[in-house]
Design an enzyme around this catalytic site. Structure first.
Site, PDB file in Angstrom:
ATOM      1  N   GLU A  73      75.527  28.648  34.138  1.00  0.00           N
ATOM      2  CA  GLU A  73      74.334  29.095  33.420  1.00  0.00           C
ATOM      3  C   GLU A  73      73.114  28.851  34.294  1.00  0.00           C
ATOM      4  O   GLU A  73      72.850  27.711  34.693  1.00  0.00           O
ATOM      5  CB  GLU A  73      74.156  28.332  32.097  1.00  0.00           C
ATOM      6  CG  GLU A  73      72.900  28.786  31.366  1.00  0.00           C
ATOM      7  CD  GLU A  73      72.588  28.001  30.097  1.00  0.00           C
ATOM      8  OE1 GLU A  73      73.222  26.958  29.850  1.00  0.00           O
ATOM      9  OE2 GLU A  73      71.687  28.456  29.363  1.00  0.00           O
ATOM     10  N   CYS A  77      64.701  30.088  37.603  1.00  0.00           N
ATOM     11  CA  CYS A  77      64.716  30.824  38.863  1.00  0.00           C
ATOM     12  C   CYS A  77      63.278  31.192  39.182  1.00  0.00           C
ATOM     13  O   CYS A  77      62.607  31.791  38.341  1.00  0.00           O
ATOM     14  CB  CYS A  77      65.580  32.072  38.665  1.00  0.00           C
ATOM     15  SG  CYS A  77      65.414  33.321  39.932  1.00  0.00           S
ATOM     16  N   ILE A  79      60.235  31.885  42.677  1.00  0.00           N
ATOM     17  CA  ILE A  79      59.736  31.833  44.055  1.00  0.00           C
ATOM     18  C   ILE A  79      58.240  31.521  43.939  1.00  0.00           C
ATOM     19  O   ILE A  79      57.576  32.045  43.040  1.00  0.00           O
ATOM     20  CB  ILE A  79      59.949  33.193  44.766  1.00  0.00           C
ATOM     21  CG1 ILE A  79      61.442  33.573  44.846  1.00  0.00           C
ATOM     22  CG2 ILE A  79      59.310  33.214  46.155  1.00  0.00           C
ATOM     23  CD1 ILE A  79      62.287  32.726  45.780  1.00  0.00           C
ATOM     24  N   LYS A  86      59.188  39.347  48.735  1.00  0.00           N
ATOM     25  CA  LYS A  86      59.437  39.412  50.186  1.00  0.00           C
ATOM     26  C   LYS A  86      60.936  39.334  50.444  1.00  0.00           C
ATOM     27  O   LYS A  86      61.357  39.139  51.590  1.00  0.00           O
ATOM     28  CB  LYS A  86      58.741  38.243  50.896  1.00  0.00           C
ATOM     29  CG  LYS A  86      57.219  38.308  50.865  1.00  0.00           C
ATOM     30  CD  LYS A  86      56.638  37.131  51.633  1.00  0.00           C
ATOM     31  CE  LYS A  86      55.113  37.145  51.617  1.00  0.00           C
ATOM     32  NZ  LYS A  86      54.574  35.952  52.313  1.00  0.00           N
ATOM     33  N   TYR A  88      63.017  36.921  49.218  1.00  0.00           N
ATOM     34  CA  TYR A  88      63.600  35.573  49.067  1.00  0.00           C
ATOM     35  C   TYR A  88      64.439  35.458  47.790  1.00  0.00           C
ATOM     36  O   TYR A  88      65.489  34.813  47.777  1.00  0.00           O
ATOM     37  CB  TYR A  88      62.508  34.496  49.042  1.00  0.00           C
ATOM     38  CG  TYR A  88      61.822  34.275  50.367  1.00  0.00           C
ATOM     39  CD1 TYR A  88      62.559  33.932  51.497  1.00  0.00           C
ATOM     40  CD2 TYR A  88      60.442  34.400  50.485  1.00  0.00           C
ATOM     41  CE1 TYR A  88      61.924  33.730  52.721  1.00  0.00           C
ATOM     42  CE2 TYR A  88      59.803  34.192  51.698  1.00  0.00           C
ATOM     43  CZ  TYR A  88      60.553  33.861  52.812  1.00  0.00           C
ATOM     44  OH  TYR A  88      59.933  33.659  54.009  1.00  0.00           O
ATOM     45  N   GLY A  89      63.962  36.084  46.706  1.00  0.00           N
ATOM     46  CA  GLY A  89      64.683  36.001  45.433  1.00  0.00           C
ATOM     47  C   GLY A  89      66.094  36.576  45.542  1.00  0.00           C
ATOM     48  O   GLY A  89      67.038  36.040  44.976  1.00  0.00           O
ATOM     49  N   ASN A 116      60.015  39.850  31.581  1.00  0.00           N
ATOM     50  CA  ASN A 116      59.439  40.383  32.817  1.00  0.00           C
ATOM     51  C   ASN A 116      60.343  40.197  34.037  1.00  0.00           C
ATOM     52  O   ASN A 116      60.055  40.726  35.092  1.00  0.00           O
ATOM     53  CB  ASN A 116      58.053  39.757  33.066  1.00  0.00           C
ATOM     54  CG  ASN A 116      58.154  38.271  33.315  1.00  0.00           C
ATOM     55  OD1 ASN A 116      58.956  37.590  32.683  1.00  0.00           O
ATOM     56  ND2 ASN A 116      57.377  37.764  34.245  1.00  0.00           N
ATOM     57  N   VAL A 118      63.758  40.797  33.793  1.00  0.00           N
ATOM     58  CA  VAL A 118      64.991  41.576  33.574  1.00  0.00           C
ATOM     59  C   VAL A 118      65.240  42.526  34.746  1.00  0.00           C
ATOM     60  O   VAL A 118      66.373  42.652  35.228  1.00  0.00           O
ATOM     61  CB  VAL A 118      64.926  42.330  32.215  1.00  0.00           C
ATOM     62  CG1 VAL A 118      66.036  43.367  32.107  1.00  0.00           C
ATOM     63  CG2 VAL A 118      65.006  41.341  31.048  1.00  0.00           C
ATOM     64  N   GLY A 119      64.160  43.171  35.254  1.00  0.00           N
ATOM     65  CA  GLY A 119      64.286  44.099  36.384  1.00  0.00           C
ATOM     66  C   GLY A 119      64.849  43.422  37.621  1.00  0.00           C
ATOM     67  O   GLY A 119      65.717  43.977  38.306  1.00  0.00           O
TER      68      GLY A 119
HETATM   69  N1  ACO Z   1      60.530  42.778  37.614  1.00  0.00           N
HETATM   70  C1  ACO Z   1      61.153  43.833  38.202  1.00  0.00           C
HETATM   71  N2  ACO Z   1      61.553  43.842  39.478  1.00  0.00           N
HETATM   72  C2  ACO Z   1      61.305  42.746  40.206  1.00  0.00           C
HETATM   73  C3  ACO Z   1      60.654  41.611  39.690  1.00  0.00           C
HETATM   74  C4  ACO Z   1      60.264  41.657  38.344  1.00  0.00           C
HETATM   75  N3  ACO Z   1      59.636  40.632  37.758  1.00  0.00           N
HETATM   76  N4  ACO Z   1      60.543  40.692  40.665  1.00  0.00           N
HETATM   77  C5  ACO Z   1      61.104  41.229  41.746  1.00  0.00           C
HETATM   78  N5  ACO Z   1      61.567  42.462  41.460  1.00  0.00           N
HETATM   79  C6  ACO Z   1      62.262  43.382  42.341  1.00  0.00           C
HETATM   80  C7  ACO Z   1      61.585  43.582  43.661  1.00  0.00           C
HETATM   81  O1  ACO Z   1      60.633  44.630  43.600  1.00  0.00           O
HETATM   82  C8  ACO Z   1      62.748  43.915  44.552  1.00  0.00           C
HETATM   83  O2  ACO Z   1      63.118  45.247  44.397  1.00  0.00           O
HETATM   84  P1  ACO Z   1      63.631  46.133  45.668  1.00  0.00           P
HETATM   85  O3  ACO Z   1      64.875  45.447  46.133  1.00  0.00           O
HETATM   86  O4  ACO Z   1      63.850  47.473  45.079  1.00  0.00           O
HETATM   87  O5  ACO Z   1      62.509  46.058  46.661  1.00  0.00           O
HETATM   88  C9  ACO Z   1      63.887  43.066  43.976  1.00  0.00           C
HETATM   89  O6  ACO Z   1      63.515  42.801  42.626  1.00  0.00           O
HETATM   90  C10 ACO Z   1      64.078  41.761  44.686  1.00  0.00           C
HETATM   91  O7  ACO Z   1      62.828  41.216  45.021  1.00  0.00           O
HETATM   92  P2  ACO Z   1      62.675  39.859  45.812  1.00  0.00           P
HETATM   93  O8  ACO Z   1      61.536  39.979  46.775  1.00  0.00           O
HETATM   94  O9  ACO Z   1      63.978  39.442  46.365  1.00  0.00           O
HETATM   95  O10 ACO Z   1      62.256  38.928  44.580  1.00  0.00           O
HETATM   96  P3  ACO Z   1      61.288  37.658  44.616  1.00  0.00           P
HETATM   97  O11 ACO Z   1      61.462  36.899  45.873  1.00  0.00           O
HETATM   98  O12 ACO Z   1      59.918  38.044  44.222  1.00  0.00           O
HETATM   99  O13 ACO Z   1      61.922  36.803  43.421  1.00  0.00           O
HETATM  100  C11 ACO Z   1      61.501  36.318  41.085  1.00  0.00           C
HETATM  101  C12 ACO Z   1      62.021  37.356  42.119  1.00  0.00           C
HETATM  102  C13 ACO Z   1      62.344  35.052  41.190  1.00  0.00           C
HETATM  103  C14 ACO Z   1      61.642  36.941  39.700  1.00  0.00           C
HETATM  104  C15 ACO Z   1      60.022  35.997  41.442  1.00  0.00           C
HETATM  105  O14 ACO Z   1      59.265  37.169  41.407  1.00  0.00           O
HETATM  106  C16 ACO Z   1      59.391  34.970  40.516  1.00  0.00           C
HETATM  107  O15 ACO Z   1      59.425  33.785  40.781  1.00  0.00           O
HETATM  108  N6  ACO Z   1      58.759  35.410  39.403  1.00  0.00           N
HETATM  109  C17 ACO Z   1      58.064  34.521  38.472  1.00  0.00           C
HETATM  110  C18 ACO Z   1      59.005  33.611  37.728  1.00  0.00           C
HETATM  111  C19 ACO Z   1      60.076  34.347  36.939  1.00  0.00           C
HETATM  112  O16 ACO Z   1      59.806  35.310  36.241  1.00  0.00           O
HETATM  113  N7  ACO Z   1      61.324  33.849  37.043  1.00  0.00           N
HETATM  114  C20 ACO Z   1      62.458  34.337  36.288  1.00  0.00           C
HETATM  115  C21 ACO Z   1      62.367  33.866  34.890  1.00  0.00           C
HETATM  116  S1  ACO Z   1      63.907  33.975  33.994  1.00  0.00           S
HETATM  117  C22 ACO Z   1      64.746  32.553  34.418  1.00  0.00           C
HETATM  118  O17 ACO Z   1      64.260  31.725  35.113  1.00  0.00           O
HETATM  119  C23 ACO Z   1      66.140  32.369  33.873  1.00  0.00           C
END
Ligand code: ACO
Length: 162
Positions: A73, A77, A79, A86, A88-89, A116, A118-119
């Site tokens: 589980e 999550c 960054i 960039k 990293y996620g 927010n 889910v994508g």
């Molecule tokens: N919604 C839709 N698409 C997204 C989002 C989002 N919030 N964030 C990233 N993506 C997309 C990117 O555009 C990218 O798409 P591509 O491959 O077509 O270019 C793909 O997902 C991967 O992007 P990365 O650069 O690898 O993602 P990033 O390093 O930004 O990490 C994360 C994603 C962890 C969601 C980060 O944006 C973050 O920390 N957000 C704020 C905290 C958050 O919402 N965490 C998740 C909560 S749910 C939980 O923790 C269980």
């Protein structure tokens, strides 16, 4: 740049990284109570995969492996703000899948995703349909109405990292 997967094992350097990760979660997940974040990140039955750059934590995923049920589980999550979108996620999730399969012996992940995010989870192979039989996870993961339950099947053979 390196990826590590560890839990609260009392090693000083690991503690410093876990505290850094806890701070990123607290800032990026403002709806989560801070005490709850600290409790799970420091809990010995949880593990955290982290991206470390120049000895600083850039982000991470904290999860609980249920070895007997072969699923994990994802609790948190995130960054850090100035390093999002960039890639990293995605790399983090790939390291998590590789470690969970090869070290923990897991086949699936479940998580309650924020609306927010889910994508992001869909791009990482998660679905809103839960295929895992209910008796494998019911009673193990806590019900939480602040998000959408999502599942990811870990490929048994795919090399997720290089
Ligand atoms: N919604 C839709 N698409 C997204 C989002 C989002 N919030 N964030 C990233 N993506 C997309 C990117 O555009 C990218 O798409 P591509 O491959 O077509 O270019 C793909 O997902 C991967 O992007 P990365 O650069 O690898 O993602 P990033 O390093 O930004 O990490 C994360 C994603 C962890 C969601 C980060 O944006 C973050 O920390 N957000 C704020 C905290 C958050 O919402 N965490 C998740 C909560 S749910 C939980 O923790 C269980």
């Amino acid at each position: 740049l390196k990826f590590v997967c560890l839990s609260n094992d009392g090693i000083d350097e690991h503690m410093v990284w876990l505290i850094g990760l806890k701070n990123i979660f607290a800032r990026q997940l403002p709806n989560m109570p801070k005490e709850y974040i600290v409790r799970l990140v420091m809990d010995r039955s949880h593990k955290s995969v982290m991206v470390i750059r120049r000895n600083q934590v850039v982000g991470g995923i904290t999860y609980r492996p249920y070895a007997s049920q072969k699923f994990g589980e994802i609790a948190f999550c995130a960054i850090t703000a100035d390093e999002q979108v960039k890639g990293y996620g995605t790399r983090l999730m790939n390291h998590l899948k590789q470690h969970a399969r090869d070290v923990d012996g897991l086949t699936h992940f479940l998580t309650y995703a924020d609306n927010n995010a889910v994508g992001y989870f869909i791009k990482q192979g998660f679905t809103k349909e839960i295929h895992l039989e209910k008796d494998r996870w019911q009673g193990y993961i806590k019900d939480y109405d602040g998000g959408i339950l999502m599942e990811c099947k870990i490929d048994p053979k795919l090399p997720y990292t290089d």
